[in-house]
Design a protein around this motif. Structure first.
Motif: not given
Length: 216
Positions: A5-6, A29-31, A56-58, A88-90
């Protein structure tokens, strides 16, 4: 490759608790750099607020949170936990607080920052990023009508179509739906049309009822 999930877009929502106003802002976000830039933008936008709690989580496993002046463990960790509990990531979240002069206590802060994070995520909307097979198949012009109808009916999404001496169709489909499609194409074309795998990639699927899907 596993689905995850994002967030669909950037979103903001707010609420007031005992005269303090909380704004939950979330963005895909991706970075780490993108997350830090998002945090800086929110702090600049709401420069007159007392606290800008962030997390944040990537997808690569990186994660971070900050209490930004609130008592340790009452703000950043609850915001981070909303991301982690919901898988939830990125994604990056900032919960901005305009202090209203009334202390909320440790428990009140945890609930308020968790709620602010959930509101921001719901406003941004969820996407399920699902691994799909990138495929191509070729057919004659006389077969094209049948093939073009079978692809979406079988759960495939057409990405591009090239018309030369034959018709070449690029599409993506989830792995579990490919065997039935392959059989259907063979049955409809006397076995002359068979899809070929090119690669694998993630494709977004919207998640309905985002608010209900989130755990605080």
């Amino acid at each position: 490759m596993k689905q995850y999930l994002t967030l669909r877009t950037e979103g903001t929502d707010s609420f007031t608790e005992k005269k303090s106003r909380f704004l939950g802002c979330a963005a895909p976000v991706q970075t780490q750099q993108q997350a830090l830039e998002f945090f800086a933008a929110q702090k600049k936008k709401y420069w007159d607020a007392k606290h800008h709690v962030s997390a944040y989580v990537l997808q690569n496993g990186q994660q971070h949170c900050s209490d930004d002046g609130e008592p340790q463990g009452t703000a950043g960790v609850p915001v981070l936990n909303v991301l982690l509990k919901n898988g939830i990531t990125d994604a990056a979240v900032v919960v901005t607080r305009y202090f209203g002069g009334v202390l909320l206590g440790a428990g009140g802060l945890v609930r308020a920052y968790s709620h602010g994070a959930s509101l921001g995520l719901a406003a941004a909307g969820l996407l399920c990023m699902k691994p799909c097979l990138q495929m191509q198949t070729a057919c004659t012009y006389s077969q094209y009508g049948k093939v073009a109808a079978l692809l979406p009916a079988s759960g495939a999404a057409v990405d591009n179509t090239f018309f030369t001496d034959k018709v070449l169709i690029h599409f993506h489909i989830t792995e579990e739906k490919l065997p039935p499609l392959t059989t259907a194409l063979a049955d409809a074309t006397g076995g002359s049309v068979c899809p070929e795998k090119l690669d694998e990639a993630y494709y977004p699927l919207p998640v309905h009822s985002t608010q209900e899907a989130l755990s605080p």
